[in-house]
Design a protein around this motif. Structure first.
Motif, PDB file in Angstrom:
ATOM      1  N   ASP A 473      41.148  21.657  30.377  1.00 52.22           N
ATOM      2  CA  ASP A 473      41.653  21.586  29.008  1.00 52.22           C
ATOM      3  C   ASP A 473      42.895  22.441  28.807  1.00 52.22           C
ATOM      4  N   GLY A 474      43.374  23.070  29.896  1.00 51.92           N
ATOM      5  CA  GLY A 474      44.609  23.825  29.820  1.00 51.92           C
ATOM      6  C   GLY A 474      44.480  25.196  29.194  1.00 51.92           C
ATOM      7  N   SER A 475      43.257  25.603  28.844  1.00 50.02           N
ATOM      8  CA  SER A 475      43.071  26.926  28.244  1.00 50.02           C
ATOM      9  C   SER A 475      43.046  28.001  29.327  1.00 50.02           C
ATOM     10  N   ARG A 476      43.375  29.225  28.935  1.00 50.60           N
ATOM     11  CA  ARG A 476      43.416  30.336  29.882  1.00 50.60           C
ATOM     12  C   ARG A 476      41.993  30.747  30.257  1.00 50.60           C
ATOM     13  N   PRO A 477      41.705  30.977  31.545  1.00 50.39           N
ATOM     14  CA  PRO A 477      40.359  31.432  31.930  1.00 50.39           C
ATOM     15  C   PRO A 477      40.021  32.750  31.243  1.00 50.39           C
ATOM     16  N   THR A 478      38.742  32.940  30.948  1.00 54.03           N
ATOM     17  CA  THR A 478      38.295  34.150  30.256  1.00 54.03           C
ATOM     18  C   THR A 478      37.571  35.121  31.169  1.00 54.03           C
ATOM     19  N   GLY A 479      37.389  34.768  32.428  1.00 54.75           N
ATOM     20  CA  GLY A 479      36.688  35.637  33.362  1.00 54.75           C
ATOM     21  C   GLY A 479      36.496  34.943  34.686  1.00 54.75           C
ATOM     22  N   PRO A 480      35.643  35.484  35.565  1.00 54.38           N
ATOM     23  CA  PRO A 480      35.414  34.855  36.871  1.00 54.38           C
ATOM     24  C   PRO A 480      34.881  33.434  36.734  1.00 54.38           C
ATOM     25  N   ALA A 481      35.339  32.565  37.611  1.00 56.74           N
ATOM     26  CA  ALA A 481      34.877  31.175  37.626  1.00 56.74           C
ATOM     27  C   ALA A 481      35.052  30.623  39.034  1.00 56.74           C
ATOM     28  N   TRP A 482      34.372  29.513  39.290  1.00 62.97           N
ATOM     29  CA  TRP A 482      34.458  28.861  40.606  1.00 62.97           C
ATOM     30  C   TRP A 482      35.659  27.917  40.631  1.00 62.97           C
ATOM     31  N   TYR A 483      36.426  27.999  41.722  1.00 61.94           N
ATOM     32  CA  TYR A 483      37.596  27.144  41.896  1.00 61.94           C
ATOM     33  C   TYR A 483      37.637  26.604  43.319  1.00 61.94           C
ATOM     34  N   GLN A 484      38.222  25.429  43.441  1.00 62.51           N
ATOM     35  CA  GLN A 484      38.463  24.867  44.769  1.00 62.51           C
ATOM     36  C   GLN A 484      39.686  25.558  45.383  1.00 62.51           C
ATOM     37  N   THR A 485      39.807  25.481  46.708  1.00 60.67           N
ATOM     38  CA  THR A 485      40.846  26.221  47.429  1.00 60.67           C
ATOM     39  C   THR A 485      42.244  25.991  46.868  1.00 60.67           C
ATOM     40  N   HIS A 486      42.605  24.743  46.548  1.00 58.15           N
ATOM     41  CA  HIS A 486      43.973  24.462  46.096  1.00 58.15           C
ATOM     42  C   HIS A 486      44.309  25.178  44.786  1.00 58.15           C
ATOM     43  N   THR A 487      43.321  25.312  43.910  1.00 63.16           N
ATOM     44  CA  THR A 487      43.565  25.980  42.640  1.00 63.16           C
ATOM     45  C   THR A 487      43.862  27.465  42.863  1.00 63.16           C
ATOM     46  N   VAL A 488      43.063  28.113  43.720  1.00 65.08           N
ATOM     47  CA  VAL A 488      43.267  29.537  44.003  1.00 65.08           C
ATOM     48  C   VAL A 488      44.591  29.743  44.741  1.00 65.08           C
ATOM     49  N   ALA A 489      44.889  28.830  45.658  1.00 64.09           N
ATOM     50  CA  ALA A 489      46.145  28.936  46.416  1.00 64.09           C
ATOM     51  C   ALA A 489      47.350  28.841  45.488  1.00 64.09           C
ATOM     52  N   TYR A 490      47.228  28.052  44.416  1.00 65.01           N
ATOM     53  CA  TYR A 490      48.349  27.916  43.489  1.00 65.01           C
ATOM     54  C   TYR A 490      48.573  29.214  42.710  1.00 65.01           C
ATOM     55  N   ALA A 491      47.480  29.906  42.365  1.00 63.35           N
ATOM     56  CA  ALA A 491      47.628  31.204  41.705  1.00 63.35           C
ATOM     57  C   ALA A 491      48.384  32.167  42.615  1.00 63.35           C
ATOM     58  N   GLN A 492      48.060  32.104  43.900  1.00 61.94           N
ATOM     59  CA  GLN A 492      48.757  32.938  44.879  1.00 61.94           C
ATOM     60  C   GLN A 492      50.222  32.521  44.994  1.00 61.94           C
ATOM     61  N   GLU A 493      50.471  31.206  44.950  1.00 58.11           N
ATOM     62  CA  GLU A 493      51.840  30.687  45.011  1.00 58.11           C
ATOM     63  C   GLU A 493      52.679  31.177  43.831  1.00 58.11           C
ATOM     64  N   LEU A 494      52.024  31.351  42.674  1.00 58.79           N
ATOM     65  CA  LEU A 494      52.716  31.826  41.482  1.00 58.79           C
ATOM     66  C   LEU A 494      52.988  33.329  41.533  1.00 58.79           C
ATOM     67  N   GLY A 495      52.488  34.001  42.579  1.00 58.31           N
ATOM     68  CA  GLY A 495      52.791  35.413  42.769  1.00 58.31           C
ATOM     69  C   GLY A 495      51.706  36.370  42.344  1.00 58.31           C
ATOM     70  N   TYR A 496      50.494  35.861  42.124  1.00 57.50           N
ATOM     71  CA  TYR A 496      49.410  36.723  41.662  1.00 57.50           C
ATOM     72  C   TYR A 496      48.438  37.036  42.801  1.00 57.50           C
ATOM     73  N   ASP A 497      47.892  38.261  42.777  1.00 55.92           N
ATOM     74  CA  ASP A 497      46.875  38.646  43.754  1.00 55.92           C
ATOM     75  C   ASP A 497      45.553  37.986  43.376  1.00 55.92           C
ATOM     76  N   VAL A 498      44.849  37.512  44.385  1.00 52.63           N
ATOM     77  CA  VAL A 498      43.524  36.936  44.151  1.00 52.63           C
ATOM     78  C   VAL A 498      42.526  37.661  45.045  1.00 52.63           C
ATOM     79  N   HIS A 499      41.392  38.031  44.455  1.00 52.80           N
ATOM     80  CA  HIS A 499      40.366  38.771  45.193  1.00 52.80           C
ATOM     81  C   HIS A 499      39.016  38.100  44.951  1.00 52.80           C
ATOM     82  N   PRO A 500      38.656  37.104  45.778  1.00 52.69           N
ATOM     83  CA  PRO A 500      37.397  36.391  45.575  1.00 52.69           C
ATOM     84  C   PRO A 500      36.188  37.325  45.613  1.00 52.69           C
TER      85      PRO A 500
END
Length: 707
Positions: A473-500
């Motif tokens: 729905d395009g809303s900002r996440p409010t906390g931890p959630a499950w994501y598929q690899t491509h979604t997490v990789a895109y956050a990394q592509e945008l320059g953000y640290d990700v710590h599963p």
């Protein structure tokens, strides 16, 4: 009537025009190895690449003229010198089909794997005037189509993959052929189809199975064969079937034929257990029982039988012989192109056995990780899982009206762009898991490993005029959630640290959908080209061609619609939910017994498609300063100064489209015009909480079959 000289000469000329026939891929490799020639040396001689030679020898591709004739000449020379086991059989003798399971000591012979079977337009056999046709004979009452096609690649199926049977016994096949079918009962029809009709289609992969022949029944043919004209009931259409005590069902049983668990419904499969390597199975589709869904096959059920045969024949040639709904066909195509097993010699006994085919999903169903499952799945209900689920779905986002600038509001138009088969584009070179998931705590993120990751992306700051790439729905996440690899990789592509925090990952991986993507992409592009939308058009010409393509040929327009529905439906079937009012949470449902029930693969496709969409939206904002009004799956609506995408799409000074944004064109992933409305119309819908992308075409913009 005596045969004329012209008829004989025409038959001989047809033989002379046939393309040279090559031996099966395995025999090509054997002959080369017997001659002591490497693939690299052969590639040099044929003036091609080593990889191309490898493709010739594993059945991935076939040579074209003039390389075809040179390759055949070489193989014939080697065959004379190095016959197999001293045999002197003709080089291109038809090979029997490889069985799924082998218990004998002899190696199975593997037939040639055609990349895409040619449209079968065999010459029709003309019945002599005044002479009745031999009962059961496949005689024609109409000449072949004027346009000559390549001869059938498999002599076992001279009359193509399917026929449409009318009430007068005329069976309309591909290429304009009409066969006489004398059957008056369903068992007689099955026998005629298997033994007299010459219908069927060769396998799409050398380790796969031939496609069973399909007989489509008109309403008149159904009634003639003892079936009701309509199949009535109060349940969902897909669950309708004849009762067990219906006379036709009893006829089938008395003739020692069987029905699958689906019973005798709009799509029925009638079979006997295979005798050796010979499959005995016929598919039936009953038009008046809504076998051809109007949403997937627009207008086809109302066409004349010959036209229906043409539509389904083109689809069968370019995609697969229909196996049911387009969703079912999309799923079956995956298995046909990546068969679960292959023949392999047992090291201890020397016998041939059925072994796992690398890159496939195998033969056994696989339970998903709890976050990949649906809430009613046994792995969730029986384990008491409360850790949440993947929510990888397509976009349904509408921008806040408050974020619209005065400049945007004064633009006169809202223009909708639709991405061609966005899910298909996402399937290209998509690496997915092939093995069961393993559980990890606090793993380091690796964008190359497919799986599901529990990670907090709520800290990612993005422009509020764009949808979040992390939620449907395009809303900002409010906390931890499950994501598929491509979604997490895109956050990394945008320059953000990700710590599963946690992950379910798969160790064995592969591009399972690659051949599925390639075949459907070719089918889509080729069909659009037949409708006048080709790759060589500039953007203005492409828009004009797309505007008139539906008026070019209704039959091919229906094929194009079916191809698109096959993509969406096939992806949807990867996570088919339980059906029926009597289902209880925690029970297994039939779809779970398929190796292709893989919600993680569906999530990977949709995640990649959504990320691809967000990447284009971001690039468009950078290049043009424009922000979307709404997104629905693969459709996006932009405010525009003109009533055409040409008014706002980014172009270089040379006139070429800028890479990275939306581009017009006929291939998957490129865009076409979805619709144009006034900006006031779009803002009015947005104020009501409605999505302009859903309505900009003038109707419901999304159809996902198989969910």
């Amino acid at each position: 009537m005596a045969t004329t000289e012209e008829e004989l000469f025409a038959s001989v000329d047809a033989l002379l025009e046939e393309e040279p026939q090559l031996p099966p891929p395995a025999e090509r490799a054997r002959l080369r190895e017997a001659a002591g020639i490497t693939q690299a040396r052969l590639a040099t001689a044929l003036k091609t690449t080593t990889q191309t030679v490898k493709n010739y020898e594993n059945g991935r591709s076939e040579p074209k003229s003039p390389r075809l004739e040179a390759y055949q000449r070489l193989l014939q020379g080697w065959a004379a010198k190095y016959p197999a086991h001293g045999a002197t059989a003709p080089l291109a003798a038809p090979q029997p089909e490889a069985s799924e399971t082998f218990t004998g000591s002899a190696a199975p012979e593997v037939a040639t794997e055609p990349e895409a079977a040619a449209p079968v337009q065999a010459p029709a056999v003309q019945a002599a005037p005044g002479r009745p046709a031999r009962p059961g004979a496949a005689t024609s009452r109409r000449p072949a189509a004027k346009k000559a096609a390549r001869p059938a690649t498999d002599p076992r199926f001279p009359h193509g993959p399917l026929a449409v049977l009318d009430g007068d016994g005329s069976a309309y096949g591909t290429g304009g052929i009409v066969l006489d079918c004398p059957a008056t009962t369903i068992p007689e029809l099955v026998e005629w189809t298997l033994h007299e009709s010459g219908l069927g289609a060769p396998k799409l992969n050398r380790h796969g199975k031939d496609s069973d022949p399909l007989i489509v029944l008109t309403a008149a043919a159904a009634v003639k064969l003892g079936l009701p004209e309509r199949l009535e009931g109060h349940e969902q259409r897909r669950s309708l079937r004849l009762p067990e005590d219906h006379p036709v069902v009893k006829q089938v049983g008395r003739a020692k034929w069987q029905l699958t668990q689906r019973g005798f419904g709009p799509w029925a499969r009638i079979y006997r257990k295979a005798q050796g390597r010979e499959r005995q199975c016929v598919q039936l589709a009953i038009l008046s029982w809504d076998a051809l869904d109007e949403r997937s096959w627009p207008g086809v059920a109302e066409m004349e039988p010959a036209d229906i045969a043409r539509v389904l024949g083109v689809y069968a040639q370019r995609v697969i012989t229909p196996r049911g709904s387009t969703a079912v066909s999309g799923l079956e195509l995956m298995t046909a192109l990546r068969p679960p097993t292959k023949p392999e010699r047992d090291a201890e006994t020397g016998n041939w056995v059925s072994a796992y085919n690398p890159g496939s999903l195998g033969t056994e169903p696989m339970d998903p990780a709890p976050p990949e499952a649906t809430p009613e799945h046994p792995v969730v209900v029986n384990s008491g899982w409360t850790g949440g689920f993947l929510n990888e779905e397509a976009y349904q986002w509408v921008r806040s009206v408050d974020s619209l600038s005065d400049e945007e509001c004064t633009l006169p138009y809202a223009v909708g762009l639709d991405l061609n088969t966005a899910f298909l584009a996402a399937a290209a070179r998509l690496v997915v898991g092939l093995s069961a998931p393993d559980h990890f705590h606090a793993p380091k993120f690796n964008p190359k490993i497919p799986g599901s990751w529990l990670v907090d992306l709520s800290h990612v700051e993005l422009d509020p005029r764009l949808p979040s790439p992390f939620t449907p729905d395009g809303s900002r996440p409010t906390g931890p959630a499950w994501y598929q690899t491509h979604t997490v990789a895109y956050a990394q592509e945008l320059g953000y640290d990700v710590h599963p925090i946690e992950a379910y990952l798969r160790r064995e991986t592969g591009a399972y959908l690659d051949p599925w993507h390639d075949r459907l992409k070719n089918a889509y592009v080729d069909t659009l080209a037949d409708l006048g939308v080709t790759k060589d058009l500039d953007d203005r010409q492409s828009l004009a061609a797309m505007e008139r393509h539906k008026q070019t040929d209704p039959a091919l327009t229906a094929v194009l619609s079916a191809i698109k529905a096959t993509v969406k439906g096939g992806v949807g079937k990867l996570r088919e939910r339980p059906q029926g009012k009597n289902y209880k949470d925690g029970e297994r449902w039939p779809a779970l017994e398929r190796p292709t029930w893989r919600p993680d693969i569906r999530a990977a496709v949709i995640s990649k498609a959504r990320v691809n969409m967000h990447r284009k939206l971001t690039n468009m904002a950078k290049m043009t300063g424009l922000y979307p009004l709404a997104v629905l799956s693969d459709c996006v609506v932009y405010p525009s100064p003109g009533d055409s995408p040409l008014a706002f799409l980014p172009y270089a000074a040379s006139g070429k489209p800028q890479p990275g944004g939306f581009r017009l064109g006929p291939t998957p992933g490129l865009a076409k015009l979805e619709g144009v409305q006034s900006m006031l119309w779009a803002v009015d819908l947005m104020e009501q909480g409605l999505n302009p992308a859903r309505h900009i075409k003038g109707g419901d913009a999304v159809f996902d079959e198989g969910e």
